[in-house]
Motif scaffolding. Structure first.
Motif, PDB file in Angstrom:
ATOM      1  N   ARG A  22       0.765  -1.097  -0.012  1.00  0.00           N
ATOM      2  CA  ARG A  22       0.096   0.097   0.021  1.00  0.00           C
ATOM      3  C   ARG A  22       0.711   1.237  -0.001  1.00  0.00           C
ATOM      4  O   ARG A  22       0.555   2.046  -0.885  1.00  0.00           O
ATOM      5  CB  ARG A  22      -0.789   0.083   1.304  1.00  0.00           C
ATOM      6  CG  ARG A  22      -1.936   1.103   1.336  1.00  0.00           C
ATOM      7  CD  ARG A  22      -2.737   1.158   2.394  1.00  0.00           C
ATOM      8  NE  ARG A  22      -3.519  -0.187   2.507  1.00  0.00           N
ATOM      9  CZ  ARG A  22      -4.807  -0.357   2.548  1.00  0.00           C
ATOM     10  NH1 ARG A  22      -5.521   0.646   3.047  1.00  0.00           N
ATOM     11  NH2 ARG A  22      -5.416  -1.341   2.436  1.00  0.00           N
ATOM     12  N   ALA A  25       2.641   1.564  -3.331  1.00  0.00           N
ATOM     13  CA  ALA A  25       1.633   2.222  -4.179  1.00  0.00           C
ATOM     14  C   ALA A  25       1.485   3.622  -4.191  1.00  0.00           C
ATOM     15  O   ALA A  25       1.377   4.411  -5.177  1.00  0.00           O
ATOM     16  CB  ALA A  25       0.327   1.318  -4.158  1.00  0.00           C
ATOM     17  N   LYS A  26       1.018   4.089  -3.057  1.00  0.00           N
ATOM     18  CA  LYS A  26       0.981   5.329  -2.853  1.00  0.00           C
ATOM     19  C   LYS A  26       2.070   6.210  -3.268  1.00  0.00           C
ATOM     20  O   LYS A  26       2.083   7.402  -3.834  1.00  0.00           O
ATOM     21  CB  LYS A  26       0.787   5.711  -1.134  1.00  0.00           C
ATOM     22  CG  LYS A  26       0.445   7.087  -0.845  1.00  0.00           C
ATOM     23  CD  LYS A  26       0.241   7.360   0.861  1.00  0.00           C
ATOM     24  CE  LYS A  26       0.133   8.635   1.169  1.00  0.00           C
ATOM     25  NZ  LYS A  26      -0.287   8.582   2.660  1.00  0.00           N
ATOM     26  N   SER A  28       4.513   5.458  -5.287  1.00  0.00           N
ATOM     27  CA  SER A  28       4.513   5.267  -6.747  1.00  0.00           C
ATOM     28  C   SER A  28       3.282   5.985  -7.865  1.00  0.00           C
ATOM     29  O   SER A  28       3.513   5.913  -8.885  1.00  0.00           O
ATOM     30  CB  SER A  28       4.937   3.976  -7.178  1.00  0.00           C
ATOM     31  OG  SER A  28       5.842   3.230  -6.416  1.00  0.00           O
ATOM     32  N   ARG A  29       2.256   6.293  -6.888  1.00  0.00           N
ATOM     33  CA  ARG A  29       1.249   7.037  -7.739  1.00  0.00           C
ATOM     34  C   ARG A  29       0.496   5.676  -8.484  1.00  0.00           C
ATOM     35  O   ARG A  29      -0.010   6.305  -9.738  1.00  0.00           O
ATOM     36  CB  ARG A  29       1.571   8.159  -8.326  1.00  0.00           C
ATOM     37  CG  ARG A  29       2.102   9.193  -7.502  1.00  0.00           C
ATOM     38  CD  ARG A  29       2.238  10.384  -8.336  1.00  0.00           C
ATOM     39  NE  ARG A  29       3.157  11.314  -7.472  1.00  0.00           N
ATOM     40  CZ  ARG A  29       4.079  12.311  -8.229  1.00  0.00           C
ATOM     41  NH1 ARG A  29       3.968  12.470  -9.432  1.00  0.00           N
ATOM     42  NH2 ARG A  29       4.700  12.936  -7.261  1.00  0.00           N
ATOM     43  N   VAL A  30       0.445   4.452  -8.220  1.00  0.00           N
ATOM     44  CA  VAL A  30      -0.391   3.468  -8.513  1.00  0.00           C
ATOM     45  C   VAL A  30      -1.244   2.756  -7.724  1.00  0.00           C
ATOM     46  O   VAL A  30      -1.069   3.163  -6.341  1.00  0.00           O
ATOM     47  CB  VAL A  30       0.338   2.694  -9.275  1.00  0.00           C
ATOM     48  CG1 VAL A  30       1.662   3.317 -10.630  1.00  0.00           C
ATOM     49  CG2 VAL A  30       1.506   1.824  -8.193  1.00  0.00           C
ATOM     50  N   SER A  31      -2.211   1.929  -8.104  1.00  0.00           N
ATOM     51  CA  SER A  31      -2.803   1.157  -6.947  1.00  0.00           C
ATOM     52  C   SER A  31      -2.228  -0.039  -6.442  1.00  0.00           C
ATOM     53  O   SER A  31      -1.133  -0.450  -7.098  1.00  0.00           O
ATOM     54  CB  SER A  31      -3.978   0.863  -7.811  1.00  0.00           C
ATOM     55  OG  SER A  31      -3.751  -0.298  -8.909  1.00  0.00           O
ATOM     56  N   LYS A  32      -2.639  -0.308  -5.410  1.00  0.00           N
ATOM     57  CA  LYS A  32      -2.199  -1.627  -4.639  1.00  0.00           C
ATOM     58  C   LYS A  32      -2.267  -2.812  -5.669  1.00  0.00           C
ATOM     59  O   LYS A  32      -1.356  -3.672  -5.587  1.00  0.00           O
ATOM     60  CB  LYS A  32      -2.717  -1.578  -3.385  1.00  0.00           C
ATOM     61  CG  LYS A  32      -2.047  -2.895  -2.577  1.00  0.00           C
ATOM     62  CD  LYS A  32      -2.901  -2.996  -1.373  1.00  0.00           C
ATOM     63  CE  LYS A  32      -2.570  -4.405  -0.624  1.00  0.00           C
ATOM     64  NZ  LYS A  32      -3.887  -5.335  -0.529  1.00  0.00           N
ATOM     65  N   SER A  33      -3.099  -3.052  -6.246  1.00  0.00           N
ATOM     66  CA  SER A  33      -3.306  -4.266  -7.145  1.00  0.00           C
ATOM     67  C   SER A  33      -2.242  -4.023  -8.344  1.00  0.00           C
ATOM     68  O   SER A  33      -1.906  -5.223  -8.770  1.00  0.00           O
ATOM     69  CB  SER A  33      -4.803  -4.255  -7.770  1.00  0.00           C
ATOM     70  OG  SER A  33      -5.041  -3.006  -8.538  1.00  0.00           O
ATOM     71  N   TYR A  34      -1.878  -2.932  -8.725  1.00  0.00           N
ATOM     72  CA  TYR A  34      -1.014  -2.943  -9.730  1.00  0.00           C
ATOM     73  C   TYR A  34       0.353  -3.156  -9.307  1.00  0.00           C
ATOM     74  O   TYR A  34       1.129  -4.182  -9.813  1.00  0.00           O
ATOM     75  CB  TYR A  34      -0.700  -1.579 -10.383  1.00  0.00           C
ATOM     76  CG  TYR A  34       0.167  -1.533 -11.608  1.00  0.00           C
ATOM     77  CD1 TYR A  34       0.041  -2.006 -12.849  1.00  0.00           C
ATOM     78  CD2 TYR A  34       1.274  -0.482 -11.474  1.00  0.00           C
ATOM     79  CE1 TYR A  34       0.872  -2.016 -13.806  1.00  0.00           C
ATOM     80  CE2 TYR A  34       2.139  -0.535 -12.631  1.00  0.00           C
ATOM     81  CZ  TYR A  34       1.906  -1.138 -13.673  1.00  0.00           C
ATOM     82  OH  TYR A  34       2.900  -0.968 -14.673  1.00  0.00           O
ATOM     83  N   SER A  36       0.885  -5.519  -6.784  1.00  0.00           N
ATOM     84  CA  SER A  36       0.696  -6.793  -6.709  1.00  0.00           C
ATOM     85  C   SER A  36       0.741  -7.689  -8.024  1.00  0.00           C
ATOM     86  O   SER A  36       1.449  -8.610  -8.190  1.00  0.00           O
ATOM     87  CB  SER A  36      -0.880  -6.983  -6.073  1.00  0.00           C
ATOM     88  OG  SER A  36      -0.896  -8.556  -6.025  1.00  0.00           O
TER      89      SER A  36
END
Length: 56
Positions: A22, A25-26, A28-34, A36
């Motif tokens: 999480r 992702a924050k 990197s400015r992408v979603s946690k699912s990305y 993953s």
């Protein structure tokens, strides 16, 4: 082979730094699912995403 190494290395580095998916992702400015998907070899990060991971 490169994608496999990228996913393994991303997971290793993230864990070495004690950063959650999480948080990465924050940063990197992408979603946690990305994140993953990258770690599971389902997606390959773009140069921009790699740069964001490194800069933050």
């Amino acid at each position: 082979m490169r994608c496999r190494m990228a996913k393994i290395r991303l997971r290793e580095l993230r864990k070495e730094k004690g950063i959650s998916m999480r948080e990465l992702a924050k940063r990197s400015r992408v979603s946690k699912s990305y994140i993953s998907a990258i770690e599971n070899g389902e997606s390959s990060p773009t140069v921009d995403i790699i740069a964001n991971c490194v800069e933050r």
